[in-house]
Design a protein around this motif. Structure first.
Motif, PDB file in Angstrom:
ATOM      1  N   SER A 101     -66.746 151.860  21.447  1.00  0.00           N
ATOM      2  CA  SER A 101     -68.809 152.285  21.678  1.00  0.00           C
ATOM      3  C   SER A 101     -68.548 150.714  22.673  1.00  0.00           C
ATOM      4  N   GLY A 102     -67.720 149.891  23.290  1.00  0.00           N
ATOM      5  CA  GLY A 102     -68.164 148.842  23.917  1.00  0.00           C
ATOM      6  C   GLY A 102     -67.791 149.840  25.481  1.00  0.00           C
ATOM      7  N   TYR A 129     -71.404 151.089  26.464  1.00  0.00           N
ATOM      8  CA  TYR A 129     -72.104 150.138  27.083  1.00  0.00           C
ATOM      9  C   TYR A 129     -72.044 149.814  28.707  1.00  0.00           C
ATOM     10  N   ARG A 130     -70.271 149.301  28.681  1.00  0.00           N
ATOM     11  CA  ARG A 130     -69.596 149.021  30.247  1.00  0.00           C
ATOM     12  C   ARG A 130     -70.158 150.205  31.096  1.00  0.00           C
ATOM     13  N   ARG A 189     -64.260 147.409  32.654  1.00  0.00           N
ATOM     14  CA  ARG A 189     -63.263 146.640  32.091  1.00  0.00           C
ATOM     15  C   ARG A 189     -63.479 145.055  33.483  1.00  0.00           C
ATOM     16  N   VAL A 209     -72.614 143.587  30.923  1.00  0.00           N
ATOM     17  CA  VAL A 209     -72.927 143.761  29.897  1.00  0.00           C
ATOM     18  C   VAL A 209     -73.610 143.417  28.972  1.00  0.00           C
ATOM     19  N   SER A 210     -72.935 141.834  28.018  1.00  0.00           N
ATOM     20  CA  SER A 210     -74.349 142.037  27.254  1.00  0.00           C
ATOM     21  C   SER A 210     -75.769 141.937  27.330  1.00  0.00           C
ATOM     22  N   ALA A 221     -76.932 145.821  27.193  1.00  0.00           N
ATOM     23  CA  ALA A 221     -76.578 145.643  25.536  1.00  0.00           C
ATOM     24  C   ALA A 221     -77.333 145.688  24.675  1.00  0.00           C
ATOM     25  N   ARG A 237     -80.410 150.457  23.627  1.00  0.00           N
ATOM     26  CA  ARG A 237     -78.490 150.871  22.814  1.00  0.00           C
ATOM     27  C   ARG A 237     -78.863 152.585  21.496  1.00  0.00           C
ATOM     28  N   GLU A 249     -65.330 151.286  16.842  1.00  0.00           N
ATOM     29  CA  GLU A 249     -65.426 150.151  16.746  1.00  0.00           C
ATOM     30  C   GLU A 249     -66.638 149.331  17.536  1.00  0.00           C
ATOM     31  N   ARG A 264     -70.360 146.179  17.474  1.00  0.00           N
ATOM     32  CA  ARG A 264     -70.979 144.640  17.423  1.00  0.00           C
ATOM     33  C   ARG A 264     -71.881 145.450  16.333  1.00  0.00           C
ATOM     34  N   ASP A 265     -72.294 147.218  16.551  1.00  0.00           N
ATOM     35  CA  ASP A 265     -73.463 147.140  15.083  1.00  0.00           C
ATOM     36  C   ASP A 265     -73.104 148.353  14.156  1.00  0.00           C
ATOM     37  N   ILE A 266     -71.949 148.978  13.970  1.00  0.00           N
ATOM     38  CA  ILE A 266     -71.518 150.327  13.661  1.00  0.00           C
ATOM     39  C   ILE A 266     -71.548 150.497  12.576  1.00  0.00           C
ATOM     40  N   ARG A 296     -57.420 137.683  25.807  1.00  0.00           N
ATOM     41  CA  ARG A 296     -57.646 138.309  27.025  1.00  0.00           C
ATOM     42  C   ARG A 296     -57.478 137.352  28.301  1.00  0.00           C
ATOM     43  N   ARG A 316     -70.420 136.128  25.656  1.00  0.00           N
ATOM     44  CA  ARG A 316     -70.930 137.679  24.818  1.00  0.00           C
ATOM     45  C   ARG A 316     -70.428 137.309  24.209  1.00  0.00           C
ATOM     46  N   ASP A 354     -73.956 138.586  22.269  1.00  0.00           N
ATOM     47  CA  ASP A 354     -74.663 139.516  20.809  1.00  0.00           C
ATOM     48  C   ASP A 354     -75.257 139.609  19.457  1.00  0.00           C
TER      49      ASP A 354
HETATM   50  O1  C5P Z   1     -66.237 146.262  23.178  1.00  0.00           O
HETATM   51  P1  C5P Z   1     -66.584 145.457  24.043  1.00  0.00           P
HETATM   52  O2  C5P Z   1     -65.926 143.847  24.505  1.00  0.00           O
HETATM   53  O3  C5P Z   1     -65.938 146.748  25.097  1.00  0.00           O
HETATM   54  O4  C5P Z   1     -68.259 146.213  24.190  1.00  0.00           O
HETATM   55  C1  C5P Z   1     -68.518 145.058  25.589  1.00  0.00           C
HETATM   56  C2  C5P Z   1     -70.047 144.628  25.157  1.00  0.00           C
HETATM   57  O5  C5P Z   1     -71.423 145.748  24.704  1.00  0.00           O
HETATM   58  C3  C5P Z   1     -69.740 144.007  23.787  1.00  0.00           C
HETATM   59  O6  C5P Z   1     -69.809 142.130  24.197  1.00  0.00           O
HETATM   60  C4  C5P Z   1     -71.840 144.206  24.051  1.00  0.00           C
HETATM   61  O7  C5P Z   1     -72.682 143.584  24.788  1.00  0.00           O
HETATM   62  C5  C5P Z   1     -71.683 145.306  23.958  1.00  0.00           C
HETATM   63  N1  C5P Z   1     -71.975 146.211  22.439  1.00  0.00           N
HETATM   64  C6  C5P Z   1     -73.059 146.486  21.725  1.00  0.00           C
HETATM   65  N2  C5P Z   1     -72.697 147.151  20.357  1.00  0.00           N
HETATM   66  C7  C5P Z   1     -71.573 147.923  20.262  1.00  0.00           C
HETATM   67  C8  C5P Z   1     -70.139 147.868  21.163  1.00  0.00           C
HETATM   68  C9  C5P Z   1     -70.330 147.049  22.512  1.00  0.00           C
HETATM   69  O8  C5P Z   1     -73.920 145.910  21.938  1.00  0.00           O
HETATM   70  N3  C5P Z   1     -71.423 148.723  19.024  1.00  0.00           N
END
Ligand code: C5P
Length: 211
Positions: free
Chosen positions: A34-35, A38-39, A90, A98-99, A102, A108, A127, A129-131, A156, A168, A172
């Motif tokens: 899912s990230g 948002y990216r 990336r 991205v934060s 997001a 959202r 996968e 943050r809010d699944i 990283r 981040r 987040d």
């Molecule tokens: O998972 P990843 O690090 O690639 O996610 C990038 C950004 O996307 C996170 O730092 C967050 O700000 C946002 N994100 C989110 N909710 C999710 C997945 C990612 O807010 N379910």
């Protein structure tokens, strides 16, 4: 809902993608990152020259975007206005913005709806943050992954990515809409002391106990 979901949440570099990829392969589930969605929105916002911290401008930009989410084999894909940003998802610039994108509720709302649509295609491991809290709160299969901040920063650096993991995570976890937190019913899996193999074994044990 006919299909089932495994929800994996946690901070940056906690091992979510690695676990999701392996579960996808072993169990034949569609893996949704899912990230990346948002990216992708963030990438387009930056392409348009829009300030990621200007919420109204981000919402305007979002209205003009066509997001296409699909699958290639068992992996999720995302394109904006017909373009797959690829490695640019990336980039240092996307990592840094991205934060902010997001945190915008309209962003959202739009992406959560696209994420839920994946269940029409089959069983998924998703996968983010809010699944477990927002996207699939009703699923019994929830894992909250974590690892020591130093371990996460090192992961990283290992892959040569310029990414402020701490910044981040801070943003987040503190945002108003769907902040990163441990979902009700989620099992916590700290991967600091785990290898990939022992981490996967621990995750499978958790999932069996939740089923
Ligand atoms: O998972 P990843 O690090 O690639 O996610 C990038 C950004 O996307 C996170 O730092 C967050 O700000 C946002 N994100 C989110 N909710 C999710 C997945 C990612 O807010 N379910």
């Amino acid at each position: 809902i006919l299909h089932r979901a495994i929800a994996i949440d946690g901070p940056a570099a906690s091992g979510k993608s690695t676990l999701a990829r392996i579960l996808s392969k072993r169990l034949g589930l569609i893996m949704v990152n899912s990230g990346a969605m948002y990216r992708a929105v963030t990438w387009k916002v930056l392409q348009l020259g829009v300030d990621a911290n200007d919420r109204l401008a981000v919402v305007e930009a979002l209205k003009g975007m066509e997001l296409q989410c699909g699958v290639d084999g068992l992996s999720s894909t995302v394109a904006v206005d017909g373009v797959d940003p690829g490695d640019e998802l990336r980039s240092e610039e996307v990592n840094a913005n991205v934060s902010a994108v997001a945190a915008v509720p309209e962003v959202r709302e739009c992406l959560v709806s696209l994420q839920r649509d994946y269940l029409k295609l089959g069983d998924v491991v998703m996968e983010g943050r809010d699944i477990g809290t927002v996207v699939f709160p009703e699923t019994p299969y929830k894992i909250y992954m974590d690892a020591d901040p130093t371990v996460r920063e090192a992961r990283r650096e290992e892959v040569g990515e310029v990414d402020s993991v701490a910044a981040r995570d801070h943003a987040d976890s503190r945002r108003e809409t769907a902040p990163l937190k441990i979902a009700e019913g989620a099992a916590i899996l700290d991967t600091s002391g785990h290898t990939i193999e022992t981490g996967v074994a621990a995750a499978l044990e958790i999932l069996v106990s939740q089923g």
